[in-house]
Design an enzyme around this catalytic site. Structure first.
Site, PDB file in Angstrom:
ATOM      1  CG  HIS A  73      -2.078   0.931   1.091  1.00 47.62           C
ATOM      2  ND1 HIS A  73      -2.012   2.258   1.414  1.00 47.62           N
ATOM      3  CD2 HIS A  73      -3.327   0.708   0.608  1.00 47.62           C
ATOM      4  CE1 HIS A  73      -3.187   2.819   1.148  1.00 47.62           C
ATOM      5  NE2 HIS A  73      -4.001   1.916   0.653  1.00 47.62           N
TER       6      HIS A  73
ATOM      7  CD  GLU B 225      -8.799  -3.884  -3.787  1.00 51.75           C
ATOM      8  OE1 GLU B 225      -9.857  -4.205  -3.198  1.00 51.75           O
ATOM      9  OE2 GLU B 225      -8.774  -3.201  -4.806  1.00 51.75           O
TER      10      GLU B 225
HETATM   11  N1  ACO Z   1       3.963  -7.539  -4.582  1.00 55.54           N
HETATM   12  C1  ACO Z   1       5.277  -7.555  -4.816  1.00 55.54           C
HETATM   13  N2  ACO Z   1       6.076  -6.495  -4.682  1.00 55.54           N
HETATM   14  C2  ACO Z   1       5.511  -5.359  -4.299  1.00 55.54           C
HETATM   15  C3  ACO Z   1       4.159  -5.262  -4.030  1.00 55.54           C
HETATM   16  C4  ACO Z   1       3.374  -6.412  -4.178  1.00 55.54           C
HETATM   17  N3  ACO Z   1       2.056  -6.406  -3.956  1.00 55.54           N
HETATM   18  N4  ACO Z   1       3.862  -4.008  -3.671  1.00 55.54           N
HETATM   19  C5  ACO Z   1       5.013  -3.322  -3.721  1.00 55.54           C
HETATM   20  N5  ACO Z   1       6.011  -4.145  -4.101  1.00 55.54           N
HETATM   21  C6  ACO Z   1       7.402  -3.793  -4.265  1.00 55.54           C
HETATM   22  C7  ACO Z   1       7.605  -2.952  -5.519  1.00 55.54           C
HETATM   23  O1  ACO Z   1       7.842  -3.759  -6.642  1.00 55.54           O
HETATM   24  C8  ACO Z   1       8.796  -2.118  -5.147  1.00 55.54           C
HETATM   25  O2  ACO Z   1       9.955  -2.862  -5.339  1.00 55.54           O
HETATM   26  P1  ACO Z   1      11.237  -2.186  -6.064  1.00 55.54           P
HETATM   27  O3  ACO Z   1      11.592  -1.032  -5.192  1.00 55.54           O
HETATM   28  O4  ACO Z   1      12.242  -3.289  -6.085  1.00 55.54           O
HETATM   29  O5  ACO Z   1      10.746  -1.769  -7.413  1.00 55.54           O
HETATM   30  C9  ACO Z   1       8.621  -1.915  -3.644  1.00 55.54           C
HETATM   31  O6  ACO Z   1       7.803  -2.982  -3.184  1.00 55.54           O
HETATM   32  C10 ACO Z   1       7.968  -0.624  -3.288  1.00 55.54           C
HETATM   33  O7  ACO Z   1       6.758  -0.543  -3.991  1.00 55.54           O
HETATM   34  P2  ACO Z   1       6.200   0.822  -4.530  1.00 55.54           P
HETATM   35  O8  ACO Z   1       6.091   0.721  -6.018  1.00 55.54           O
HETATM   36  O9  ACO Z   1       6.939   1.998  -3.992  1.00 55.54           O
HETATM   37  O10 ACO Z   1       4.774   0.836  -3.905  1.00 55.54           O
HETATM   38  P3  ACO Z   1       3.683   1.892  -4.268  1.00 55.54           P
HETATM   39  O11 ACO Z   1       3.424   2.678  -3.049  1.00 55.54           O
HETATM   40  O12 ACO Z   1       3.991   2.657  -5.487  1.00 55.54           O
HETATM   41  O13 ACO Z   1       2.500   0.943  -4.664  1.00 55.54           O
HETATM   42  C11 ACO Z   1       0.696  -0.501  -4.589  1.00 55.54           C
HETATM   43  C12 ACO Z   1       1.449   0.597  -3.830  1.00 55.54           C
HETATM   44  C13 ACO Z   1       0.394  -0.018  -6.015  1.00 55.54           C
HETATM   45  C14 ACO Z   1      -0.608  -0.772  -3.874  1.00 55.54           C
HETATM   46  C15 ACO Z   1       1.577  -1.763  -4.643  1.00 55.54           C
HETATM   47  O14 ACO Z   1       1.850  -2.220  -3.342  1.00 55.54           O
HETATM   48  C16 ACO Z   1       0.944  -2.867  -5.480  1.00 55.54           C
HETATM   49  O15 ACO Z   1       1.117  -2.889  -6.713  1.00 55.54           O
HETATM   50  N6  ACO Z   1       0.195  -3.828  -4.836  1.00 55.54           N
HETATM   51  C17 ACO Z   1      -0.503  -4.858  -5.573  1.00 55.54           C
HETATM   52  C18 ACO Z   1      -1.804  -4.341  -6.166  1.00 55.54           C
HETATM   53  C19 ACO Z   1      -2.855  -4.121  -5.081  1.00 55.54           C
HETATM   54  O16 ACO Z   1      -3.061  -4.924  -4.201  1.00 55.54           O
HETATM   55  N7  ACO Z   1      -3.538  -2.978  -5.235  1.00 55.54           N
HETATM   56  C20 ACO Z   1      -4.618  -2.561  -4.283  1.00 55.54           C
HETATM   57  C21 ACO Z   1      -4.116  -1.515  -3.338  1.00 55.54           C
HETATM   58  S1  ACO Z   1      -5.331  -1.059  -2.175  1.00 55.54           S
HETATM   59  C22 ACO Z   1      -6.317   0.007  -3.000  1.00 55.54           C
HETATM   60  O17 ACO Z   1      -5.903   0.761  -3.830  1.00 55.54           O
HETATM   61  C23 ACO Z   1      -7.745  -0.020  -2.753  1.00 55.54           C
END
Ligand code: ACO
Length: 361
Positions: free
Chosen positions: A244, A303
């Site tokens: 998140h 989710e």
């Molecule tokens: N699975 C694997 N790796 C992840 C995940 C995940 N679910 N979430 C973040 N990471 C990793 C990223 O790849 C990144 O790695 P890197 O630095 O090596 O590239 C690191 O963790 C940091 O992630 P960010 O991109 O900075 O996270 P951000 O805050 O941009 O994204 C998000 C948040 C989009 C929710 C992300 O965690 C994600 O894609 N989750 C999966 C999709 C999801 O469940 N979405 C629903 C969110 S809740 C809502 O919106 C209602």
């Protein structure tokens, strides 16, 4: 510049507070657990809209029921041209037929729309005729009845109410920010809601719970969890339902929804063991995410258990995001009104990194 606007404060709001360090969500002065499982969707919608529409009836249920009946007229526009679309694209297309404006009547029609159009679209995709709304029912009960063609149980209605309340508002998330940007131009509530639906649709925001079911089905049994998850991460995939932008601890909505799934499925013979299986997958995912990303606190988000709850309510996974919109529309509208009533045009700046013209100006 802040990539993805992380940490940027772009609005003052009375609507909700997301404390990412403490894992706390406050909706208009109430902790989530004071509302989830206790208040109806209509009550929380009223709470969010208080002060943004004058006058606002004490009980929104009759007005929302009347709005469901009004927007049902648009279902006749659901023709074969929409039948190769996903439920959210069809629901969005029908919502786009509603008139723009800033009145309470417009807000009620837009709030009724996702429930009515989702049910109609899911049924149309299954070759079934739409079911007319029943004004004697609550919004949650009618949403389920219009979907299935028969009345839901009290437990099912309560579970959907819990879900809609839990997702009704959540700070300046991507879809709410989109709605506020559109509202700031004074385009009107329909435009703001359509923008919200479009932003919600993406898998990084509200589109994640359908793929959570694909993940659970792909894993099949707990013993496969580690290999499946590692394979997905090795391919560079993200695990849906985890991580998140704001929460650095567990998303409090995950527990509210897990409790709702437990309540709904306990004592019934619906999908025995499904919750325990999901818990095992969640536990494995959290261990592996910690191993792989020790510096980024990745925890369960809303989710993951949304998927379990909506599956238990017999929504098809490709319609899960529509149900999210059914709840979040209350928050989009409140934020749009708050923006129009107190805010300025939202117009940030960009940093030009492209080539400069050869000739100096
Ligand atoms: N699975 C694997 N790796 C992840 C995940 C995940 N679910 N979430 C973040 N990471 C990793 C990223 O790849 C990144 O790695 P890197 O630095 O090596 O590239 C690191 O963790 C940091 O992630 P960010 O991109 O900075 O996270 P951000 O805050 O941009 O994204 C998000 C948040 C989009 C929710 C992300 O965690 C994600 O894609 N989750 C999966 C999709 C999801 O469940 N979405 C629903 C969110 S809740 C809502 O919106 C209602």
């Amino acid at each position: 510049m802040s990539e993805g606007l992380e940490g940027v404060v772009a609005a003052n709001t009375v609507l909700s507070e997301v404390d990412g360090q403490a894992g706390r969500l406050i909706i208009r002065g109430h902790d989530l657990d004071e509302l989830a499982g206790r208040a109806t969707f209509e009550q929380v919608t009223r709470l969010l809209w208080d002060g943004f529409f004058e006058p606002l009836p004490q009980d929104l249920a009759p007005a929302l029921a009347a709005a469901r009946a009004e927007v049902f007229a648009e279902v006749s526009a659901l023709d074969s041209g929409l039948l190769d679309r996903t439920p959210i694209e069809g629901m969005r297309a029908l919502t786009a037929r509603l008139a723009d404006g800033d009145s309470l009547a417009t807000a009620l029609r837009l709030t009724a729309a996702p429930a009515v159009f989702t049910a109609a679209m899911v049924r149309a995709l299954a070759g079934e005729a739409p079911v007319r709304p029943d004004p004697s029912l609550s919004h949650a009960a009618d949403a389920l009845r219009m979907l299935r063609g028969k009345a839901p149980s009290e437990a099912e209605t309560a579970a959907l109410d819990t879900y809609l309340v839990t997702v009704s508002d959540h700070g300046l998330n991507a879809s709410t920010f989109t709605a506020r940007v559109i509202a700031s131009t004074q385009a009107g509530l329909a435009s703001a809601v359509l923008g919200g639906i479009s932003a919600l649709k993406g898998p990084l925001h509200g589109g994640a719970p359908g793929p959570v079911i694909d993940m659970l089905d792909g894993i099949g049994r707990p013993a496969n969890a580690r290999a499946w998850i590692e394979g997905a991460l090795d391919r560079g995939d993200r695990l849906m339902g985890f991580g998140h932008r704001v929460y650095r601890v567990r998303d409090p909505r995950a527990d509210a929804l897990k409790a709702a799934v437990r309540k709904l499925t306990e004592g019934s013979n619906a999908a025995p063991g499904r919750l325990a299986f999901a818990e095992a997958v969640e536990a494995a995912a959290l261990v592996i995410l910690k191993e792989r990303k020790p510096d980024r606190a990745l925890d369960t988000n809303v989710e993951f258990y949304t998927a379990l709850l909506l599956e238990a309510l017999a929504y098809p996974p490709n319609a899960f995001t529509c149900v999210f919109a059914t709840g979040r529309v209350a928050g989009w509208i409140a934020h749009a009104r708050e923006q129009v009533m107190g805010g300025r045009l939202i117009r940030p700046a960009s940093n030009y990194v492209g080539p400069w013209p050869k000739k100096a100006a």
